[in-house]
Design an enzyme around this catalytic site. Structure first.
Site, PDB file in Angstrom:
ATOM      1  N   LYS A   1     -81.683 110.267 -20.782  1.00 16.21           N
ATOM      2  CA  LYS A   1     -81.877 110.034 -19.347  1.00 16.21           C
ATOM      3  C   LYS A   1     -80.636 109.370 -18.764  1.00 16.21           C
ATOM      4  O   LYS A   1     -79.755 108.939 -19.510  1.00 16.21           O
ATOM      5  CB  LYS A   1     -83.128 109.183 -19.106  1.00 16.21           C
ATOM      6  CG  LYS A   1     -83.129 107.837 -19.788  1.00 16.21           C
ATOM      7  CD  LYS A   1     -84.462 107.131 -19.560  1.00 16.21           C
ATOM      8  CE  LYS A   1     -84.518 105.822 -20.312  1.00 16.21           C
ATOM      9  NZ  LYS A   1     -85.636 104.988 -19.892  1.00 16.21           N
TER      10      LYS A   1
ATOM     11  N   TYR B   1     -58.527  88.592  -3.829  1.00 15.52           N
ATOM     12  CA  TYR B   1     -59.334  88.178  -2.681  1.00 15.52           C
ATOM     13  C   TYR B   1     -59.800  86.739  -2.840  1.00 15.52           C
ATOM     14  O   TYR B   1     -60.318  86.358  -3.894  1.00 15.52           O
ATOM     15  CB  TYR B   1     -60.583  89.054  -2.580  1.00 15.52           C
ATOM     16  CG  TYR B   1     -60.328  90.421  -2.003  1.00 15.52           C
ATOM     17  CD1 TYR B   1     -59.797  90.575  -0.728  1.00 15.52           C
ATOM     18  CD2 TYR B   1     -60.652  91.557  -2.732  1.00 15.52           C
ATOM     19  CE1 TYR B   1     -59.585  91.835  -0.209  1.00 15.52           C
ATOM     20  CE2 TYR B   1     -60.441  92.821  -2.208  1.00 15.52           C
ATOM     21  CZ  TYR B   1     -59.903  92.950  -0.942  1.00 15.52           C
ATOM     22  OH  TYR B   1     -59.699  94.199  -0.422  1.00 15.52           O
TER      23      TYR B   1
HETATM   24  C1  LIG Z   1     -89.949 105.577 -22.904  1.00 17.42           C
HETATM   25  C2  LIG Z   1     -88.647 105.278 -23.578  1.00 17.42           C
HETATM   26  N1  LIG Z   1     -88.479 105.614 -24.853  1.00 17.42           N
HETATM   27  C3  LIG Z   1     -87.317 105.374 -25.519  1.00 17.42           C
HETATM   28  C4  LIG Z   1     -86.259 104.740 -24.890  1.00 17.42           C
HETATM   29  C5  LIG Z   1     -84.990 104.471 -25.659  1.00 17.42           C
HETATM   30  O1  LIG Z   1     -84.799 103.106 -25.881  1.00 17.42           O
HETATM   31  P1  LIG Z   1     -83.480 102.530 -26.575  1.00 17.42           P
HETATM   32  O2  LIG Z   1     -82.354 102.845 -25.648  1.00 17.42           O
HETATM   33  O3  LIG Z   1     -83.730 101.068 -26.694  1.00 17.42           O
HETATM   34  O4  LIG Z   1     -83.346 103.225 -27.881  1.00 17.42           O
HETATM   35  C6  LIG Z   1     -86.397 104.353 -23.562  1.00 17.42           C
HETATM   36  C7  LIG Z   1     -85.297 103.654 -22.890  1.00 17.42           C
HETATM   37  O5  LIG Z   1     -85.380 102.966 -21.925  1.00 17.42           O
HETATM   38  C8  LIG Z   1     -87.622 104.634 -22.883  1.00 17.42           C
HETATM   39  O6  LIG Z   1     -87.815 104.281 -21.595  1.00 17.42           O
END
Ligand SMILES: Cc1ncc(COP(=O)(O)O)c(C=O)c1O
Length: 424
Positions: A82, A311
């Site tokens: 994601k 700045y």
């Molecule tokens: C539902 C879900 N599963 C797995 C993960 C992966 O987690 P990590 O980056 O700690 O491995 C996330 C990350 O936010 C998540 O929201």
């Protein structure tokens, strides 16, 4: 020898730069998603003017995948890609990991999933965010798997399957085992299972939950979440719902062997950052950073004792000093809160920031960097091997200066920084 490829190198990733219209499903079919995900701009080295860029090491990516796969044993890895693969560029990352053996991917948004399908990804893609607007048919059309946890979603996906003449839609049921964010509450699960069973168009292939402490997965709370998840799986089983893919583990859980079922969902570890135990010990020493963010010195000047920089003149020289201006600022994700705290690497040596980080530039005290010259490389994240030494700055260290977690550091590198893909 290191070969460098841009993200649109045809031999590696197909000849479609992501910022240009592609021959995607979305442009050819009535199923277009209007909203675009912010994606990093990719360019060939010759196309970029500014020397600031993010190098994505595909060898390190594959290495991390194999390290995590070794820890996972029989559990399949569905890396979490994601937010544009935590900022690394989802299409190129997904193609690399699919070839390395990833059995599926997880994203948050429907738009992110479609981007991966358009990039040619064929393994299952789970859309975890739970928000589908009125694009349920589009999800079915692209053979994506939604996370479901409320009755309206079941009705909408069943209707989408009927409208498209599609035999069934694969869904994953999300169970809220204690995070109170998304998922069916355990007390409502039996009723939800009955709704599911009444929809012959839906095939429950997965059941999942998520730990509320991303790195503290051995806590009593995490153990309680596992207990609630097991009970929920029992409720589903007794009603005849038997998901083949049960999953709970993120990177930290996977590295600790906690909550390993049929699938694990690592994100952070794929990109080379190791979560720590409660005692501060890294859960793995084997992971390798994938990102390396580098810029250059674009101006150099000598300032006298008492002269200020930046700045608001938040810094004044207390000795005759040499100040370098570097071409990276908060618009690139080099946070303003790094002001007065961060160091960067120049010629293989650490040099502290001085003055406030501005939108496009920051300033560095290079008085102690012997031989420093205009256009020297500056590394703000990752390793540098230079004439004065060898050092590296991790996402965790950068985050400790800016008050960010490593996840945030990765996602925060803005789309203005072009991503280049390296094959070591
Ligand atoms: C539902 C879900 N599963 C797995 C993960 C992966 O987690 P990590 O980056 O700690 O491995 C996330 C990350 O936010 C998540 O929201």
């Amino acid at each position: 020898m290191t070969a460098e490829f841009s993200g649109d190198d045809p031999s590696l990733f197909g000849a479609v730069p992501v910022d240009e219209p592609s021959q995607s499903h979305s442009s050819e079919t009535p199923f277009s998603v209007d909203a675009r995900v912010l994606r990093p701009r990719r360019a060939a080295p010759a196309d970029t003017v500014r020397a600031t860029r993010a190098e994505v090491n595909l060898g390190a990516l594959r290495h991390n995948f194999h390290v995590l796969a070794k820890h996972a044993g029989r559990t399949a890895l569905w890396p979490v890609l994601k937010a544009d693969a935590y900022g690394h560029g989802a299409p190129a990352v997904a193609r690399t990991l699919e070839r390395a053996g990833a059995k599926g991917f997880c994203v948050a948004l429907l738009e992110e999933a479609i981007e991966l399908r358009d990039a040619g990804i064929r393994v299952p893609i789970l859309v975890m965010g739970g928000y589908y607007g009125n694009h349920h048919e589009e999800l079915v059309h692209h053979s994506l798997a939604p996370v479901v946890y409320e009755g309206g979603q079941l009705e909408a996906f069943a209707r989408a399957a009927r409208n498209l003449g599609c035999e069934s839609v694969d869904v994953h049921v999300k169970i809220d085992t204690g995070m109170a964010r998304l998922g069916v509450r355990p007390s409502e699960l039996a009723l939800f299972a009955d709704h599911l069973l009444a929809k012959s168009e839906l095939r429950v292939v997965g059941a999942m939950t998520h730990f509320s402490c991303p790195d503290g997965v051995t806590t009593a709370h995490a153990q309680e979440q596992i207990r609630v998840f097991e009970e929920a799986l029992g409720v589903l089983r007794r009603r005849g719902v038997k998901p083949a893919l049960r999953h709970a583990a993120n990177t930290a859980a996977l590295l600790r062997g906690v909550g390993l079922y049929d699938v694990a969902r690592p994100g952070l570890g794929i990109f080379g950052a190791a979560p720590r135990t409660e005692a501060g010990v890294a859960l793995s020493e084997e992971l390798r950073p994938v990102f390396r963010i580098r810029s250059e010195i674009i101006a150099l000047r000598d300032v006298n004792v008492g002269e200020g920089a930046g700045y608001g003149e938040r810094w004044h020289a207390d000795r005759p000093s040499r100040i370098a201006t570097i071409a990276i600022g908060y618009a690139d994700g080099f946070h303003r809160s790094l002001t007065g705290k961060a160091s960067v690497l120049v010629r293989g040596k650490r040099a502290p920031l001085v003055g406030a980080v501005s939108m496009d530039m920051a300033m560095v005290d290079v008085t102690d960097v012997e031989g420093v010259t205009l256009h020297d490389e500056v590394v703000v994240l990752g390793a540098q091997d230079g004439p004065l030494g060898k050092d590296s700055i991790t996402a965790e260290e950068l985050g400790s200066w800016s008050g960010q977690i490593p996840w945030e550091v990765f996602c925060g590198i803005s789309r203005r920084v072009p991503r280049f893909y390296r094959e070591p």
